[in-house]
Write a protein that holds these residues in place. Sequence first.
Motif, PDB file in Angstrom:
ATOM      1  N   THR A 168     -13.200 -51.193 -13.914  1.00 50.51           N
ATOM      2  CA  THR A 168     -14.372 -50.430 -14.325  1.00 50.51           C
ATOM      3  C   THR A 168     -15.563 -50.967 -13.548  1.00 50.51           C
ATOM      4  OG1 THR A 168     -13.495 -50.067 -16.548  1.00 50.51           O
ATOM      5  CG2 THR A 168     -15.881 -49.853 -16.259  1.00 50.51           C
ATOM      6  N   VAL A 169     -16.161 -50.153 -12.716  1.00 50.89           N
ATOM      7  CA  VAL A 169     -17.250 -50.590 -11.852  1.00 50.89           C
ATOM      8  C   VAL A 169     -18.554 -49.959 -12.331  1.00 50.89           C
ATOM      9  CG1 VAL A 169     -18.133 -50.714  -9.495  1.00 50.89           C
ATOM     10  CG2 VAL A 169     -15.668 -50.807  -9.902  1.00 50.89           C
ATOM     11  N   LEU A 170     -19.530 -50.786 -12.639  1.00 52.27           N
ATOM     12  CA  LEU A 170     -20.851 -50.336 -13.053  1.00 52.27           C
ATOM     13  C   LEU A 170     -21.843 -50.746 -11.974  1.00 52.27           C
ATOM     14  CD1 LEU A 170     -20.656 -51.616 -16.729  1.00 52.27           C
ATOM     15  CD2 LEU A 170     -20.280 -49.276 -15.952  1.00 52.27           C
ATOM     16  N   THR A 171     -22.496 -49.776 -11.363  1.00 55.73           N
ATOM     17  CA  THR A 171     -23.463 -50.058 -10.309  1.00 55.73           C
ATOM     18  C   THR A 171     -24.858 -50.028 -10.908  1.00 55.73           C
ATOM     19  OG1 THR A 171     -22.000 -49.054  -8.667  1.00 55.73           O
ATOM     20  CG2 THR A 171     -24.301 -49.378  -8.047  1.00 55.73           C
ATOM     21  N   VAL A 172     -25.545 -51.165 -10.857  1.00 60.29           N
ATOM     22  CA  VAL A 172     -26.859 -51.297 -11.492  1.00 60.29           C
ATOM     23  C   VAL A 172     -27.818 -51.984 -10.530  1.00 60.29           C
ATOM     24  CG1 VAL A 172     -25.808 -51.439 -13.793  1.00 60.29           C
ATOM     25  CG2 VAL A 172     -26.327 -53.539 -12.542  1.00 60.29           C
ATOM     26  N   ALA A 173     -29.076 -51.971 -10.860  1.00 61.98           N
ATOM     27  CA  ALA A 173     -30.061 -52.727 -10.089  1.00 61.98           C
ATOM     28  C   ALA A 173     -29.716 -54.211 -10.163  1.00 61.98           C
ATOM     29  CB  ALA A 173     -31.463 -52.480 -10.639  1.00 61.98           C
ATOM     30  N   ALA A 174     -29.975 -54.930  -9.092  1.00 65.19           N
ATOM     31  CA  ALA A 174     -29.523 -56.320  -8.978  1.00 65.19           C
ATOM     32  C   ALA A 174     -29.990 -57.178 -10.145  1.00 65.19           C
ATOM     33  CB  ALA A 174     -30.006 -56.909  -7.651  1.00 65.19           C
ATOM     34  N   GLU A 175     -31.229 -56.990 -10.587  1.00 64.89           N
ATOM     35  CA  GLU A 175     -31.768 -57.856 -11.636  1.00 64.89           C
ATOM     36  C   GLU A 175     -31.151 -57.570 -13.006  1.00 64.89           C
ATOM     37  OE1 GLU A 175     -34.483 -54.270 -11.286  1.00 64.89           O
ATOM     38  OE2 GLU A 175     -33.465 -55.646  -9.909  1.00 64.89           O
ATOM     39  N   GLN A 176     -30.433 -56.449 -13.143  1.00 64.41           N
ATOM     40  CA  GLN A 176     -29.812 -56.105 -14.424  1.00 64.41           C
ATOM     41  C   GLN A 176     -28.401 -56.664 -14.575  1.00 64.41           C
ATOM     42  OE1 GLN A 176     -29.950 -51.827 -14.762  1.00 64.41           O
ATOM     43  NE2 GLN A 176     -32.180 -51.741 -14.586  1.00 64.41           N
ATOM     44  N   ARG A 177     -27.857 -57.200 -13.487  1.00 64.37           N
ATOM     45  CA  ARG A 177     -26.443 -57.572 -13.506  1.00 64.37           C
ATOM     46  C   ARG A 177     -26.138 -58.695 -14.491  1.00 64.37           C
ATOM     47  NH1 ARG A 177     -24.460 -58.665  -7.585  1.00 64.37           N
ATOM     48  NH2 ARG A 177     -26.564 -59.511  -7.333  1.00 64.37           N
ATOM     49  N   TRP A 178     -26.922 -59.762 -14.454  1.00 64.93           N
ATOM     50  CA  TRP A 178     -26.565 -60.933 -15.255  1.00 64.93           C
ATOM     51  C   TRP A 178     -26.829 -60.744 -16.752  1.00 64.93           C
ATOM     52  CZ3 TRP A 178     -28.204 -61.135 -10.246  1.00 64.93           C
ATOM     53  CH2 TRP A 178     -27.278 -61.677  -9.345  1.00 64.93           C
ATOM     54  N   PRO A 179     -27.936 -60.110 -17.159  1.00 67.27           N
ATOM     55  CA  PRO A 179     -28.072 -59.831 -18.595  1.00 67.27           C
ATOM     56  C   PRO A 179     -26.929 -58.970 -19.134  1.00 67.27           C
ATOM     57  CG  PRO A 179     -30.195 -59.596 -17.502  1.00 67.27           C
ATOM     58  CD  PRO A 179     -29.176 -59.759 -16.419  1.00 67.27           C
ATOM     59  N   LEU A 180     -26.505 -57.959 -18.353  1.00 68.88           N
ATOM     60  CA  LEU A 180     -25.400 -57.119 -18.792  1.00 68.88           C
ATOM     61  C   LEU A 180     -24.109 -57.927 -18.872  1.00 68.88           C
ATOM     62  CD1 LEU A 180     -24.229 -54.382 -19.569  1.00 68.88           C
ATOM     63  CD2 LEU A 180     -24.033 -53.847 -17.113  1.00 68.88           C
ATOM     64  N   LEU A 181     -23.881 -58.786 -17.904  1.00 67.95           N
ATOM     65  CA  LEU A 181     -22.681 -59.619 -17.930  1.00 67.95           C
ATOM     66  C   LEU A 181     -22.642 -60.473 -19.193  1.00 67.95           C
ATOM     67  CD1 LEU A 181     -20.941 -61.479 -15.093  1.00 67.95           C
ATOM     68  CD2 LEU A 181     -21.657 -62.806 -17.057  1.00 67.95           C
ATOM     69  N   ARG A 182     -23.762 -61.102 -19.532  1.00 66.73           N
ATOM     70  CA  ARG A 182     -23.793 -61.944 -20.728  1.00 66.73           C
ATOM     71  C   ARG A 182     -23.539 -61.130 -21.995  1.00 66.73           C
ATOM     72  NH1 ARG A 182     -27.808 -64.748 -17.601  1.00 66.73           N
ATOM     73  NH2 ARG A 182     -29.472 -63.390 -18.397  1.00 66.73           N
ATOM     74  N   ASP A 183     -24.061 -59.907 -22.039  1.00 66.57           N
ATOM     75  CA  ASP A 183     -23.824 -59.047 -23.196  1.00 66.57           C
ATOM     76  C   ASP A 183     -22.340 -58.704 -23.331  1.00 66.57           C
ATOM     77  OD1 ASP A 183     -26.449 -58.991 -23.971  1.00 66.57           O
ATOM     78  OD2 ASP A 183     -26.900 -57.035 -23.095  1.00 66.57           O
ATOM     79  N   ILE A 184     -21.679 -58.450 -22.211  1.00 72.23           N
ATOM     80  CA  ILE A 184     -20.248 -58.119 -22.241  1.00 72.23           C
ATOM     81  C   ILE A 184     -19.440 -59.326 -22.724  1.00 72.23           C
ATOM     82  CG2 ILE A 184     -18.267 -57.556 -20.767  1.00 72.23           C
ATOM     83  CD1 ILE A 184     -20.258 -55.845 -19.095  1.00 72.23           C
ATOM     84  N   VAL A 185     -19.815 -60.504 -22.249  1.00 69.99           N
ATOM     85  CA  VAL A 185     -19.133 -61.723 -22.685  1.00 69.99           C
ATOM     86  C   VAL A 185     -19.324 -61.939 -24.186  1.00 69.99           C
ATOM     87  CG1 VAL A 185     -19.090 -64.249 -22.476  1.00 69.99           C
ATOM     88  CG2 VAL A 185     -19.287 -62.825 -20.425  1.00 69.99           C
ATOM     89  N   ASP A 186     -20.554 -61.808 -24.653  1.00 75.53           N
ATOM     90  CA  ASP A 186     -20.869 -62.112 -26.050  1.00 75.53           C
ATOM     91  C   ASP A 186     -20.313 -61.072 -27.015  1.00 75.53           C
ATOM     92  OD1 ASP A 186     -22.224 -64.370 -25.201  1.00 75.53           O
ATOM     93  OD2 ASP A 186     -24.207 -63.427 -25.281  1.00 75.53           O
ATOM     94  N   ASN A 187     -20.289 -59.816 -26.599  1.00 73.01           N
ATOM     95  CA  ASN A 187     -19.922 -58.752 -27.536  1.00 73.01           C
ATOM     96  C   ASN A 187     -18.490 -58.247 -27.388  1.00 73.01           C
ATOM     97  OD1 ASN A 187     -22.559 -58.092 -29.013  1.00 73.01           O
ATOM     98  ND2 ASN A 187     -23.206 -58.087 -26.867  1.00 73.01           N
TER      99      ASN A 187
END
Length: 395
Positions: A168-187
């Motif tokens: 599953t590939v999500l293309t986002v602005a560079a600065e959004q990548r790490w907050p989204l990654l942490r949310d996926i890990v946590d949730n």
Amino acid sequence: MKSLATVQRSLGDPSLTYPLLPPLTRGCPQTGTDELAQPLEVDYDYDAVPATLFDQEPGPDLARWAPLLPPLLAPTLGEGGTPLIEYDGVYIKDESRNPTWSHKDRLNRVTVSAALAAGAPGVVVASSGNHGASAAAYAARAGLPAVVIASAESPPAVQTFVRSYGATVLTVAAEQRWPLLRDIVDNLGYHPVSNQTVTHTGHPYGPEGYKTVAYEVFLQLGRVPAAVFAPSGYAELLFGVWKGFVELRRLGLAGSVPAVFACEPAAGGPTTRAVATGAPAAIVETGESAAYSILCEVGGRRGVLAVEGSGGAGVLVDDVALSRAQRELAGAGLWYEISGVAGYAGYRALGREFDGPVVCIATSSGFKDLGVGQTPVTVSDNPTWRDVQAEVERR
């Protein structure tokens, strides 16, 4: 052969250790701060390493080094065993020969194994290209879903490459990548195989895969090189290679450790900045560079430890030097991504002589570059042999 891994050890305070599981992917909880994340590394029962381990030939499948790696639960794709090619007075370690055409396969064999060991429902990675493709491939081979958070600036061909493995590939602005990654890990409980912290820690198991580059170079050369030049973004590769040579010395197989050089785009260079200023790690502003794979704002402790511990240095290379190195190596039959030639470009830029062999690590295939496949092709109209001769002479 079974793994002799024992604990995770803090690089912030080596007296602090933690169990192997779960992998502490957000760094050492006791020594990290809001400004500096302290990575961990894996420690081993070195006294129990078989005396014959380094009698073997360096070939594919990292399982040949199992005693000195965390448990390898993920199936192999044939990573490792890449050639060492002599060229113009140096040796090129050609990591583009790995299964997904980059050095990242060594890391992901180990980190996807960690996801399986932790019982994670999948893996997640924030990546501009190589790391995402490799993580997707090893997750697919292991039967795990993968989520790849890609930067909008990464080449469309590379994003197609990642999707081909079913991720599953999500293309986002560079600065959004790490907050989204942490949310996926946590949730969602997905296992992160890339960085989540303010300065770089990455996965504690990741550099363990990279240290096998050092094992192979040692056996291929029949000795320790005088220097190793590596393309560096977060400098995980650099740290892993340095650690591999440190282990060879600890095991009594080598009498020295090479100087390692972090070769970074001049438009960034956090490891070079940290070493130059005496900082434990650095965060820098970045400019424009075609070397998008290693153009990093965030540095980490690992790269600084490797450079300072080996007597090496950081080397900044601009796009002119990178392009020149890429053309030169391609003219010798070796085509790499522009980021992937930073080691060779850094060696040429430094201009130093060394008392012994020099190894430049080339990390990834030229197919990963920006703009590949987008140049229109000119169709020749009834060319003659004279036209061919003129074109050959022009080139």
